[in-house]
Scaffold this active site. Structure first.
Site, PDB file in Angstrom:
ATOM      1  N   ARG A 112       0.792  -1.238   0.000  1.00 36.80           N
ATOM      2  CA  ARG A 112       0.000   0.000   0.000  1.00 36.80           C
ATOM      3  C   ARG A 112       0.825   1.289   0.000  1.00 36.80           C
ATOM      4  NH1 ARG A 112      -5.273   1.806   3.505  1.00 36.80           N
ATOM      5  NH2 ARG A 112      -3.936   1.359   5.271  1.00 36.80           N
ATOM      6  N   ASP A 113       2.141   1.196   0.005  1.00 28.41           N
ATOM      7  CA  ASP A 113       2.949   2.420  -0.074  1.00 28.41           C
ATOM      8  C   ASP A 113       4.250   2.148  -0.832  1.00 28.41           C
ATOM      9  OD1 ASP A 113       3.371   5.119   0.313  1.00 28.41           O
ATOM     10  OD2 ASP A 113       4.269   4.878   2.299  1.00 28.41           O
ATOM     11  N   VAL A 114       4.110   1.482  -1.981  1.00 27.08           N
ATOM     12  CA  VAL A 114       5.279   1.195  -2.815  1.00 27.08           C
ATOM     13  C   VAL A 114       5.776   2.488  -3.448  1.00 27.08           C
ATOM     14  CG1 VAL A 114       6.111  -0.056  -4.844  1.00 27.08           C
ATOM     15  CG2 VAL A 114       4.445  -1.134  -3.306  1.00 27.08           C
ATOM     16  N   THR A 119       0.999   7.426  -0.970  1.00 23.24           N
ATOM     17  CA  THR A 119       1.771   8.629  -1.305  1.00 23.24           C
ATOM     18  C   THR A 119       1.312   9.174  -2.642  1.00 23.24           C
ATOM     19  OG1 THR A 119       3.684   7.779  -0.083  1.00 23.24           O
ATOM     20  CG2 THR A 119       4.085   9.546  -1.676  1.00 23.24           C
TER      21      THR A 119
END
Length: 268
Positions: A56-58, A98
């Site tokens: 969820r935040d690659v 992000t």
């Protein structure tokens, strides 16, 4: 809870791309992408239990590099556990991540799937080849929109970082761009799995190494003809005629590893 990592002395991929200006060759960049893709594939389907992990935040700042430039995925603060046996399984959750990397479909529906990580990884692929940030002040839009518009307009070579433009074979560039485009497809079902991304990137690396080896063979053949045509003295004046190439892909065997010590609770 606390998550303890081994020390990663080279910091993040984002540091080298955007802050330090590190001269990374095309092969180095490909191997970093492959290592990170393998890590994500492990999270999604390779944990050995019935559940996988959606990161969820690659992003490039969450890809750490060790002394040998091996890439490892980090920062599981937003990660969510999900069943791994159904590719279409989704989790209804508040949109987090992000800006610049968030899957548009996830943003619009709140439905998080493994393909949301695939989208974010597609943005990372563009960062690697363009050396531009996901949200770059020099662009009128995000890197994903800019790169896709450039590719559709036939300006594929124009998006490539000038430091590596001469290293990339045309065939490899097209294949790499195709992988990124598939990852960034608006429809999650059309995006590849991370396992497919790994295989595709390894194919690009093999193509690049093959192209380089062929060019080296051709150069040696031309030089051999020159030796036949001209005579050289043994005085040692010509001993420097062979110089180490600036760009070398040393073998096709990739050295990578990933180790995860993960304890997760459902993200709030």
């Amino acid at each position: 809870m606390i998550l303890v990592y081994e020390y990663m002395p080279r910091g993040t991929l984002a540091d080298h791309l955007h802050k330090l200006g590190t001269p990374l060759s095309w092969c180095q960049r490909l191997k970093i992408c492959i290592g990170a893709a393998r890590g994500l594939d492990y999270l999604h389907t390779g944990t050995g239990i019935e559940f996988g992990v959606i990161h969820r935040d690659v992003k490039s700042s969450n890809i750490l590099l060790d002394e040998s430039w091996a890439a490892k995925v980090s920062d599981f603060g937003l990660s969510i556990v999900s069943p791994k046996n159904q590719a279409s399984t989704y989790v209804n959750t508040l949109v987090k991540g992000t800006f610049g990397y968030i899957d548009p479909n996830y943003f619009a529906t709140g439905k998080l799937t493994r393909k949301s990580d695939v989208y974010a990884f597609g943005v990372v692929l563009l960062e690697v080849i363009c050396r531009k940030r996901a949200v770059d002040n020099s662009l009128d839009c995000g890197i994903a929109t800019w790169a896709q518009d450039s590719i559709k307009a036939g300006r594929l070579k124009g998006i490539v970082d000038s430091d590596i433009r001469r290293e990339i074979s045309t065939k490899c560039l097209k294949q790499f761009a195709k992988i990124a485009e598939r990852c960034l497809d608006n429809y999650p079902k059309n995006r590849p799995t991370m396992a497919e991304v790994v295989l595709s990137l390894e194919y690009v690396l093999t193509l690049q190494e093959k192209t380089y080896n062929l060019s080296q063979t051709a150069s040696k053949t031309i030089f051999g003809r020159m030796v036949d045509k001209f005579s050289f003295s043994d005085s040692g004046q010509n001993s420097g005629i062979f110089q180490s190439p600036h760009y070398v892909c040393a073998g096709s065997v990739l050295s990578w590893s990933y180790r995860f010590g993960i304890e997760l609770t459902e993200a709030q």
